[in-house]
Design a protein around this motif. Structure first.
Motif, PDB file in Angstrom:
ATOM      1  N   SER A  20       9.417   9.061   3.971  1.00 45.57           N
ATOM      2  CA  SER A  20      10.822   8.392   4.232  1.00 45.57           C
ATOM      3  C   SER A  20      10.824   6.790   4.367  1.00 45.57           C
ATOM      4  O   SER A  20      11.594   6.266   3.929  1.00 45.57           O
ATOM      5  CB  SER A  20      11.573   8.883   5.473  1.00 45.57           C
ATOM      6  N   PRO A  21       9.904   6.471   4.898  1.00 42.52           N
ATOM      7  CA  PRO A  21       9.584   4.578   4.651  1.00 42.52           C
ATOM      8  C   PRO A  21       9.480   4.260   3.226  1.00 42.52           C
ATOM      9  O   PRO A  21       9.459   2.979   3.236  1.00 42.52           O
ATOM     10  CB  PRO A  21       8.689   4.394   5.732  1.00 42.52           C
ATOM     11  N   LEU A  22       9.210   4.966   2.364  1.00 44.13           N
ATOM     12  CA  LEU A  22       8.824   4.588   0.802  1.00 44.13           C
ATOM     13  C   LEU A  22       9.980   4.007   0.145  1.00 44.13           C
ATOM     14  O   LEU A  22      11.055   4.487   0.032  1.00 44.13           O
ATOM     15  CB  LEU A  22       8.238   5.576   0.132  1.00 44.13           C
ATOM     16  N   ARG A  23       9.946   2.661  -0.069  1.00 47.28           N
ATOM     17  CA  ARG A  23      11.075   1.995  -0.881  1.00 47.28           C
ATOM     18  C   ARG A  23      10.930   1.876  -2.297  1.00 47.28           C
ATOM     19  O   ARG A  23      11.797   2.283  -3.101  1.00 47.28           O
ATOM     20  CB  ARG A  23      11.323   0.658  -0.072  1.00 47.28           C
ATOM     21  N   ALA A  24       9.684   1.786  -2.659  1.00 42.32           N
ATOM     22  CA  ALA A  24       9.362   1.927  -4.100  1.00 42.32           C
ATOM     23  C   ALA A  24       7.751   2.054  -4.376  1.00 42.32           C
ATOM     24  O   ALA A  24       7.029   1.610  -3.397  1.00 42.32           O
ATOM     25  CB  ALA A  24       9.696   0.250  -4.412  1.00 42.32           C
ATOM     26  N   VAL A  25       7.652   2.383  -5.640  1.00 35.58           N
ATOM     27  CA  VAL A  25       6.237   2.332  -6.095  1.00 35.58           C
ATOM     28  C   VAL A  25       6.232   1.731  -7.475  1.00 35.58           C
ATOM     29  O   VAL A  25       6.904   2.125  -8.366  1.00 35.58           O
ATOM     30  CB  VAL A  25       5.821   3.906  -6.168  1.00 35.58           C
ATOM     31  N   ILE A  26       5.258   0.664  -7.698  1.00 37.28           N
ATOM     32  CA  ILE A  26       5.050   0.004  -8.747  1.00 37.28           C
ATOM     33  C   ILE A  26       3.607   0.052  -9.349  1.00 37.28           C
ATOM     34  O   ILE A  26       2.587   0.303  -8.501  1.00 37.28           O
ATOM     35  CB  ILE A  26       5.198  -1.458  -8.293  1.00 37.28           C
ATOM     36  N   GLY A  46      -0.486   7.660  10.587  1.00 35.80           N
ATOM     37  CA  GLY A  46      -1.568   8.269  10.142  1.00 35.80           C
ATOM     38  C   GLY A  46      -1.302   9.291   8.956  1.00 35.80           C
ATOM     39  O   GLY A  46      -1.600   9.423   7.972  1.00 35.80           O
ATOM     40  N   ASP A  47      -0.281  10.181   9.319  1.00 36.07           N
ATOM     41  CA  ASP A  47       0.280  11.090   8.374  1.00 36.07           C
ATOM     42  C   ASP A  47       0.787  10.757   7.164  1.00 36.07           C
ATOM     43  O   ASP A  47       0.506  10.967   6.176  1.00 36.07           O
ATOM     44  CB  ASP A  47       1.158  12.302   9.253  1.00 36.07           C
ATOM     45  N   GLU A  48       1.585   9.792   7.356  1.00 34.14           N
ATOM     46  CA  GLU A  48       2.331   8.892   6.162  1.00 34.14           C
ATOM     47  C   GLU A  48       1.124   8.397   5.264  1.00 34.14           C
ATOM     48  O   GLU A  48       1.191   8.479   4.084  1.00 34.14           O
ATOM     49  CB  GLU A  48       3.360   8.060   6.614  1.00 34.14           C
ATOM     50  N   SER A  49       0.047   7.526   5.788  1.00 31.82           N
ATOM     51  CA  SER A  49      -0.928   6.891   5.111  1.00 31.82           C
ATOM     52  C   SER A  49      -1.851   8.195   4.378  1.00 31.82           C
ATOM     53  O   SER A  49      -2.132   7.776   3.049  1.00 31.82           O
ATOM     54  CB  SER A  49      -1.785   6.136   6.188  1.00 31.82           C
ATOM     55  N   GLU A  50      -1.873   9.026   5.171  1.00 35.72           N
ATOM     56  CA  GLU A  50      -2.730  10.290   4.290  1.00 35.72           C
ATOM     57  C   GLU A  50      -1.787  10.820   3.248  1.00 35.72           C
ATOM     58  O   GLU A  50      -2.560  11.252   2.007  1.00 35.72           O
ATOM     59  CB  GLU A  50      -3.015  11.294   5.446  1.00 35.72           C
ATOM     60  N   ILE A  51      -0.561  11.036   3.162  1.00 40.41           N
ATOM     61  CA  ILE A  51       0.094  11.330   2.018  1.00 40.41           C
ATOM     62  C   ILE A  51       0.154  10.349   0.929  1.00 40.41           C
ATOM     63  O   ILE A  51      -0.002  10.843  -0.139  1.00 40.41           O
ATOM     64  CB  ILE A  51       1.674  11.579   2.498  1.00 40.41           C
ATOM     65  N   LEU A  52       0.056   9.072   1.180  1.00 42.52           N
ATOM     66  CA  LEU A  52      -0.147   8.216  -0.075  1.00 42.52           C
ATOM     67  C   LEU A  52      -1.535   7.986  -0.484  1.00 42.52           C
ATOM     68  O   LEU A  52      -1.772   7.975  -1.862  1.00 42.52           O
ATOM     69  CB  LEU A  52       0.310   6.814   0.614  1.00 42.52           C
ATOM     70  N   ASP A  53      -2.269   8.503   0.502  1.00 46.19           N
ATOM     71  CA  ASP A  53      -3.877   8.672   0.000  1.00 46.19           C
ATOM     72  C   ASP A  53      -3.848   9.818  -1.131  1.00 46.19           C
ATOM     73  O   ASP A  53      -4.678   9.648  -2.137  1.00 46.19           O
ATOM     74  CB  ASP A  53      -4.818   8.900   1.080  1.00 46.19           C
ATOM     75  N   TYR A  63      -7.460   9.048 -13.978  1.00 45.64           N
ATOM     76  CA  TYR A  63      -8.118   7.753 -14.140  1.00 45.64           C
ATOM     77  C   TYR A  63      -9.266   7.657 -13.127  1.00 45.64           C
ATOM     78  O   TYR A  63      -9.087   7.901 -11.840  1.00 45.64           O
ATOM     79  CB  TYR A  63      -7.095   6.596 -13.840  1.00 45.64           C
ATOM     80  N   PRO A  64     -10.216   7.099 -13.516  1.00 46.80           N
ATOM     81  CA  PRO A  64     -11.474   6.730 -12.529  1.00 46.80           C
ATOM     82  C   PRO A  64     -10.919   6.086 -11.126  1.00 46.80           C
ATOM     83  O   PRO A  64     -10.202   5.131 -11.364  1.00 46.80           O
ATOM     84  CB  PRO A  64     -12.478   6.052 -13.217  1.00 46.80           C
ATOM     85  N   LEU A  65     -11.301   6.744 -10.026  1.00 43.64           N
ATOM     86  CA  LEU A  65     -10.882   6.076  -8.808  1.00 43.64           C
ATOM     87  C   LEU A  65     -11.365   4.711  -8.622  1.00 43.64           C
ATOM     88  O   LEU A  65     -10.811   3.960  -8.014  1.00 43.64           O
ATOM     89  CB  LEU A  65     -11.303   7.062  -7.666  1.00 43.64           C
ATOM     90  N   GLU A  66     -12.692   4.185  -8.961  1.00 43.84           N
ATOM     91  CA  GLU A  66     -12.998   3.155  -8.981  1.00 43.84           C
ATOM     92  C   GLU A  66     -12.376   2.070  -9.692  1.00 43.84           C
ATOM     93  O   GLU A  66     -12.565   0.898  -9.399  1.00 43.84           O
ATOM     94  CB  GLU A  66     -14.555   2.866  -9.352  1.00 43.84           C
ATOM     95  N   ASN A  67     -11.315   2.548 -10.618  1.00 46.82           N
ATOM     96  CA  ASN A  67     -10.611   1.316 -11.316  1.00 46.82           C
ATOM     97  C   ASN A  67      -9.306   1.359 -10.862  1.00 46.82           C
ATOM     98  O   ASN A  67      -8.373   0.692 -11.243  1.00 46.82           O
ATOM     99  CB  ASN A  67     -10.310   1.718 -12.725  1.00 46.82           C
ATOM    100  N   ILE A  68      -9.038   1.956  -9.633  1.00 52.84           N
ATOM    101  CA  ILE A  68      -7.577   2.035  -9.042  1.00 52.84           C
ATOM    102  C   ILE A  68      -7.672   1.090  -7.856  1.00 52.84           C
ATOM    103  O   ILE A  68      -8.295   1.190  -6.990  1.00 52.84           O
ATOM    104  CB  ILE A  68      -7.218   3.588  -8.711  1.00 52.84           C
ATOM    105  N   LYS A  69      -6.531   0.164  -7.871  1.00 54.34           N
ATOM    106  CA  LYS A  69      -6.629  -0.893  -6.825  1.00 54.34           C
ATOM    107  C   LYS A  69      -5.065  -0.603  -6.191  1.00 54.34           C
ATOM    108  O   LYS A  69      -4.209  -0.564  -6.889  1.00 54.34           O
ATOM    109  CB  LYS A  69      -6.400  -2.196  -7.386  1.00 54.34           C
ATOM    110  N   GLU A  70      -5.209  -0.299  -4.761  1.00 55.44           N
ATOM    111  CA  GLU A  70      -3.872   0.207  -4.020  1.00 55.44           C
ATOM    112  C   GLU A  70      -3.448  -0.740  -3.081  1.00 55.44           C
ATOM    113  O   GLU A  70      -4.580  -1.452  -2.470  1.00 55.44           O
ATOM    114  CB  GLU A  70      -4.400   1.543  -3.477  1.00 55.44           C
ATOM    115  N   GLU A  71      -2.350  -1.249  -3.226  1.00 56.83           N
ATOM    116  CA  GLU A  71      -1.797  -2.089  -2.031  1.00 56.83           C
ATOM    117  C   GLU A  71      -0.463  -1.674  -1.261  1.00 56.83           C
ATOM    118  O   GLU A  71       0.171  -1.093  -2.069  1.00 56.83           O
ATOM    119  CB  GLU A  71      -1.441  -3.569  -2.593  1.00 56.83           C
ATOM    120  N   ILE A  72      -0.509  -1.698  -0.126  1.00 55.03           N
ATOM    121  CA  ILE A  72       0.881  -1.418   0.720  1.00 55.03           C
ATOM    122  C   ILE A  72       1.452  -2.584   1.159  1.00 55.03           C
ATOM    123  O   ILE A  72       0.851  -3.290   1.797  1.00 55.03           O
ATOM    124  CB  ILE A  72       0.292  -0.491   1.742  1.00 55.03           C
TER     125      ILE A  72
END
Length: 99
Positions: A20-26, A46-53, A63-72
């Motif tokens: 519900s708090p998600l506004r956009a994904v880029i 914690g639950d919301e963070s886990e869902i985004l994880d 894609y290889p996980l080591e190549n993924i950069k995630e920002e919130i």
């Protein structure tokens, strides 16, 4: 894989992962690095963070996980201000008039 493949991968990963708090994904791809920006309206619990994880884990199946950069980003501003060069919106919540 090009940006279209990345966009499809992200949209598939978001199935069941839009909180519900998600506004956009880029998302974007530069050389071998994948960038994922989640724009949310407030700090996540914690639950919301886990869902985004889990969304990121789904992307890691393509894609290889080591190549993924995630920002919130926590923001009450227009979400399109976070879109940089070589990035595209994969998800944008309708929020009415934000003049």
């Amino acid at each position: 894989m090009d940006n279209r493949d990345l966009l499809l991968s992200m949209q598939r990963a978001l199935l069941g992962g839009v909180i519900s708090p998600l506004r956009a994904v880029i998302v974007g791809k530069r050389e071998q690095e994948i960038s994922i920006k989640f724009v949310v309206e407030r700090n996540l619990d914690g639950d919301e963070s886990e869902i985004l994880d889990m969304v990121v884990t789904e992307i890691a199946s393509d894609y290889p996980l080591e190549n993924i950069k995630e920002e919130i980003y926590v923001s009450d501003q227009k979400s399109n201000q976070f879109v940089g060069s070589n990035e595209i919106l994969a998800f944008l919540r309708h929020e009415g008039d934000q003049s």
